[in-house]
Scaffold this motif. Structure first.
Motif, PDB file in Angstrom:
ATOM      1  N   GLU A 158       0.923  -1.164  -0.089  1.00  9.01           N
ATOM      2  CA  GLU A 158      -0.050   0.124  -0.160  1.00  9.01           C
ATOM      3  C   GLU A 158       0.929   1.230  -0.074  1.00  9.01           C
ATOM      4  O   GLU A 158       0.608   2.068  -0.646  1.00  9.01           O
TER       5      GLU A 158
ATOM      6  N   ARG B 158       2.238   1.439  -3.341  1.00  5.22           N
ATOM      7  CA  ARG B 158       1.188   2.169  -4.366  1.00  5.22           C
ATOM      8  C   ARG B 158       0.993   3.649  -4.269  1.00  5.22           C
ATOM      9  O   ARG B 158       0.818   4.455  -5.163  1.00  5.22           O
ATOM     10  N   ARG B 159       1.036   4.106  -2.926  1.00  2.42           N
ATOM     11  CA  ARG B 159       0.814   5.546  -2.680  1.00  2.42           C
ATOM     12  C   ARG B 159       1.894   6.353  -3.106  1.00  2.42           C
ATOM     13  O   ARG B 159       1.679   7.529  -3.668  1.00  2.42           O
TER      14      ARG B 159
ATOM     15  N   GLY C  86       1.810   6.902  -6.903  1.00  2.17           N
ATOM     16  CA  GLY C  86       0.820   7.858  -7.281  1.00  2.17           C
ATOM     17  C   GLY C  86       1.261   9.229  -7.094  1.00  2.17           C
ATOM     18  O   GLY C  86       1.126  10.091  -7.999  1.00  2.17           O
ATOM     19  N   GLY C  87       2.304   9.219  -6.010  1.00  2.00           N
ATOM     20  CA  GLY C  87       2.728  10.874  -5.771  1.00  2.00           C
ATOM     21  C   GLY C  87       3.796  11.193  -6.799  1.00  2.00           C
ATOM     22  O   GLY C  87       3.817  12.143  -7.039  1.00  2.00           O
TER      23      GLY C  87
ATOM     24  N   ALA D 175       2.072  11.894  -9.958  1.00  2.00           N
ATOM     25  CA  ALA D 175       1.460  13.408 -10.042  1.00  2.00           C
ATOM     26  C   ALA D 175       2.444  14.294 -10.033  1.00  2.00           C
ATOM     27  O   ALA D 175       2.427  15.481 -10.693  1.00  2.00           O
TER      28      ALA D 175
ATOM     29  N   ILE E 187       3.614  25.072 -19.669  1.00  2.00           N
ATOM     30  CA  ILE E 187       2.979  26.578 -19.313  1.00  2.00           C
ATOM     31  C   ILE E 187       3.898  27.593 -19.491  1.00  2.00           C
ATOM     32  O   ILE E 187       3.650  28.563 -20.261  1.00  2.00           O
TER      33      ILE E 187
ATOM     34  N   MET F   9       3.869  30.245 -22.557  1.00  2.00           N
ATOM     35  CA  MET F   9       3.933  31.531 -22.174  1.00  2.00           C
ATOM     36  C   MET F   9       4.956  32.458 -22.890  1.00  2.00           C
ATOM     37  O   MET F   9       4.951  33.621 -23.430  1.00  2.00           O
TER      38      MET F   9
ATOM     39  N   VAL G 122       4.301  33.042 -26.809  1.00  2.00           N
ATOM     40  CA  VAL G 122       3.036  33.941 -26.777  1.00  2.00           C
ATOM     41  C   VAL G 122       3.995  35.442 -26.465  1.00  2.00           C
ATOM     42  O   VAL G 122       3.673  36.489 -27.431  1.00  2.00           O
TER      43      VAL G 122
END
Lengths: 313, 53
Positions: free
Chosen positions: B19, B22-23, B26-27, B30, B41, B45, B48
């Motif tokens: 577990e 798994r966490r 995931g972190g 992310a 971004i 930016m 542009v």
């Protein structure tokens, strides 16, 4: 003798050691539901501005508003972790539930706050970045740390924090602040008390247990019902002002009138709700719940009408 | 590194360790997508802004 509210708060936050967080816990720190309305009103501020902002820069500006709101929410959760732990509505949040350590949440919030302001400054202009920084500081220092636990006027004055987004959006596009965004600021400012007091009527027990001086806790439900009606009456001319002063057209004006009268009907129903001798509802606060939902619809539709008016005008 | 064991993990049961991994995965994913988004971004930016001058 120890204050029972403080003892309860201290005991409730004891297990908050952190270390078991999932991605969704970090997202929960950003208060995504609150963020939705903030993002929407900020985006409308950009849309109604007389200067067209490049779509990419507009998207970045909206992202900055969202991240800043989330950052302020994370810092708020860090500061309020003791009262969150004793309120039924908030005790499942990541910090009181022990999934994120308080220090981690604070660092996360401060980091995002700084990043959002810097990015806003780089993508748009200094004025927008400055107003964004002021809005974060207002929410954290004025509302969360100063007013919330001290006065039942907390959400009246603190409500200004949520009124900044249209001003920020306008400033991002134009580099300045004008009358129209200030009128929209006033609109959100006067909308906030009836919106939150409707919620606090049916969350009364939670606030009382946590020792938060919300109006129904300090002055009773009956007084709160009257205050909801007073602010709803005040909201009507404020909401119509952008049309009456010629800044927005009839789509917005008629929407403001119709929605404002609708809001008044809801406020009158809250006042006329079946109550006991203390003013507590005998209908499980059904009118207050309906008013809270309507207030969300009210603001969303009114800002959408402002955008439609500007786009077709 | 999949086989790496942290100080905390030494006290975990096999289920808890799974577990935990798994966490952590995931972190990590992310963080990867967050950093990727930041790069996109700043790239967009810059393009542009350069186009405006």
């Amino acid at each position: 003798m120890a204050d029972p509210v403080n003892t309860l708060r201290a005991a409730a936050i004891a297990p908050s050691l952190g270390g078991e967080a999932e991605v969704r816990d970090w997202l929960a720190l950003l208060k995504p539901r609150v963020m939705t309305l903030v993002v929407f009103t900020g985006a409308i501020g950009i849309v109604i501005a007389p200067v067209r902002l490049h779509p990419v820069l507009a998207a970045i500006a909206v992202l900055c508003i969202a991240v800043a709101a989330g950052a302020a929410g994370a810092i708020n959760m860090w500061f309020d972790r003791d009262i969150d732990a004793v309120m039924r509505r908030t005790r499942g949040r990541p910090i009181p539930a022990g999934r994120i350590a308080p220090g981690e949440a604070l660092g996360f919030g401060v980091g995002l706050a700084v990043a959002s302001v810097v990015l806003m400054g780089l993508a748009t202009n200094v004025v927008a970045a400055l107003v964004l920084a002021i809005s974060i500081a207002f929410y954290v220092f004025v509302y969360t740390m100063w007013l919330k636990r001290r006065t039942p006027q907390n959400i009246v004055i603190g409500g200004a924090a949520g009124a900044f987004p249209p001003v920020i959006g306008w400033a991002a596009a134009t580099g300045s602040i004008d009358v129209l965004p200030l009128l929209l600021f006033a609109l959100v400012f006067f909308w906030t008390p009836p919106h939150f007091w409707a919620l606090s009527l049916y969350a009364h027990d939670d606030y009382a247990r946590a020792g938060v001086p919300m109006l129904p806790v300090t002055h009773g439900a009956r007084h709160t019902r009257i205050q909801i009606l007073i602010y709803t009456v005040l909201l009507l001319p404020v909401s119509v002002a952008p049309w009456a002063l010629g800044y927005l057209g009839p789509v917005y004006g008629i929407s403001a009138l119709v929605l404002g009268l609708g809001f008044l009907v809801f406020a009158l129903r809250v006042l006329a709700d079946k109550q006991d001798a203390t003013g507590r509802s005998l209908t499980n606060d059904a009118p207050a719940r309906a008013t809270f939902k309507f207030s969300l619809l009210y603001l969303a539709v009114l800002f959408a009408a402002a955008a439609v008016d500007r786009l077709i005008g | 590194m999949r086989g790496a064991v942290t100080m905390d993990e030494k006290h975990y049961t096999p289920e808890q360790a799974a577990e935990f991994r798994r966490r952590r995965r995931g972190g990590n994913i992310a963080i990867f997508f967050t950093l990727l988004a930041v790069c996109v971004i700043f790239f967009a930016m810059t393009v542009v802004k350069m186009g405006q001058h």
